[in-house]
Motif scaffolding. Structure first.
Motif, mmCIF file in Angstrom:
data_model
loop_
_atom_site.group_PDB
_atom_site.id
_atom_site.type_symbol
_atom_site.label_atom_id
_atom_site.label_comp_id
_atom_site.label_asym_id
_atom_site.label_seq_id
_atom_site.Cartn_x
_atom_site.Cartn_y
_atom_site.Cartn_z
ATOM 1 N N GLN A 246 2.990 4.649 1.262
ATOM 2 C CA GLN A 246 3.959 4.735 0.090
ATOM 3 C C GLN A 246 5.245 5.367 0.500
ATOM 4 O O GLN A 246 6.413 4.851 0.102
ATOM 5 C CB GLN A 246 3.493 5.633 -1.215
ATOM 6 C CG GLN A 246 2.487 4.708 -1.844
ATOM 7 C CD GLN A 246 1.998 5.540 -3.011
ATOM 8 O OE1 GLN A 246 1.428 6.521 -3.068
ATOM 9 N NE2 GLN A 246 2.077 4.664 -4.186
ATOM 10 N N LYS A 247 5.234 6.440 1.173
ATOM 11 C CA LYS A 247 6.473 7.210 1.431
ATOM 12 C C LYS A 247 7.310 6.415 2.353
ATOM 13 O O LYS A 247 8.582 6.394 2.126
ATOM 14 C CB LYS A 247 5.852 8.357 2.350
ATOM 15 C CG LYS A 247 7.176 9.223 3.034
ATOM 16 C CD LYS A 247 6.778 10.471 3.724
ATOM 17 C CE LYS A 247 7.954 11.192 4.396
ATOM 18 N NZ LYS A 247 7.440 12.452 4.873
ATOM 19 N N TYR A 248 6.801 5.510 3.410
ATOM 20 C CA TYR A 248 7.612 4.935 4.141
ATOM 21 C C TYR A 248 7.773 3.337 3.694
ATOM 22 O O TYR A 248 8.465 2.423 4.378
ATOM 23 C CB TYR A 248 7.338 4.846 5.693
ATOM 24 C CG TYR A 248 7.198 6.268 6.215
ATOM 25 C CD1 TYR A 248 8.368 6.657 6.363
ATOM 26 C CD2 TYR A 248 6.150 6.902 6.489
ATOM 27 C CE1 TYR A 248 8.531 8.169 6.849
ATOM 28 C CE2 TYR A 248 6.126 8.289 7.083
ATOM 29 C CZ TYR A 248 7.496 8.748 7.355
ATOM 30 O OH TYR A 248 7.588 10.049 7.901
ATOM 31 N N ASN A 249 7.579 3.259 2.216
ATOM 32 C CA ASN A 249 7.632 1.725 1.908
ATOM 33 C C ASN A 249 7.058 0.622 2.562
ATOM 34 O O ASN A 249 7.327 -0.422 2.578
ATOM 35 C CB ASN A 249 9.299 1.506 1.643
ATOM 36 C CG ASN A 249 9.496 0.611 0.475
ATOM 37 O OD1 ASN A 249 8.833 0.326 -0.324
ATOM 38 N ND2 ASN A 249 10.474 0.014 0.664
ATOM 39 N N CYS A 250 5.681 1.054 3.155
ATOM 40 C CA CYS A 250 5.079 -0.090 3.841
ATOM 41 C C CYS A 250 4.578 -1.189 2.829
ATOM 42 O O CYS A 250 4.178 -2.284 3.095
ATOM 43 C CB CYS A 250 3.836 0.326 4.700
ATOM 44 S SG CYS A 250 4.289 1.723 5.928
ATOM 45 N N LEU A 251 4.125 -0.614 1.611
ATOM 46 C CA LEU A 251 3.448 -1.279 0.660
ATOM 47 C C LEU A 251 4.449 -2.468 0.071
ATOM 48 O O LEU A 251 4.092 -3.191 -0.827
ATOM 49 C CB LEU A 251 3.063 -0.384 -0.352
ATOM 50 C CG LEU A 251 1.921 0.547 0.167
ATOM 51 C CD1 LEU A 251 1.686 1.467 -1.099
ATOM 52 C CD2 LEU A 251 0.936 -0.118 1.089
ATOM 53 N N ALA A 252 5.701 -2.362 0.212
ATOM 54 C CA ALA A 252 6.852 -3.417 -0.001
ATOM 55 C C ALA A 252 6.093 -4.649 0.513
ATOM 56 O O ALA A 252 6.325 -5.743 0.051
ATOM 57 C CB ALA A 252 7.982 -2.962 0.279
#
Length: 101
Positions: free
Chosen positions: A26-32
């Motif tokens: 989530q922190k590194y926006n992987c889930l985008a």
């Protein structure tokens, strides 16, 4: 002060490596672009784990791929480079992804 220390101690007890890894995603926006079990823009984490199962060099390959970015393995949409992610966090994320069943 005591309540703050107690809350921090409780959080440390209930935070598992998997939870920490999901928080990094989530922190590194992987889930985008990725999800646990279905293709979004990129492959699901379960697809990645399945593809690299048994590959002893997978961790190092994927750490390098996430850091530098790339394309062609999962289709024509490139994955952008992620130089802002520390090497320690990359290793944690990749180990977690490869552990998905």
């Amino acid at each position: 002060m005591k309540k703050t220390l107690l809350a921090a101690a409780m959080l440390a007890v209930v935070t598992t490596p998997a939870m920490a890894s999901a928080q990094l995603a989530q922190k590194y926006n992987c889930l985008a672009c990725h999800s646990m079990d279905k293709k979004v823009v990129g492959p699901s984490y379960k697809e990645v784990a399945k593809k690299y199962a048994g590959d002893k060099g997978a961790e190092a390959k994927l750490v390098a791929k996430v850091k530098a970015g790339g394309s062609g393995v999962w289709g024509s949409v490139p994955m952008p480079p992620n130089p802002q992610v520390s090497d320690a966090d990359l290793k944690t994320l990749v180990k977690w992804i490869l552990s998905q069943k």
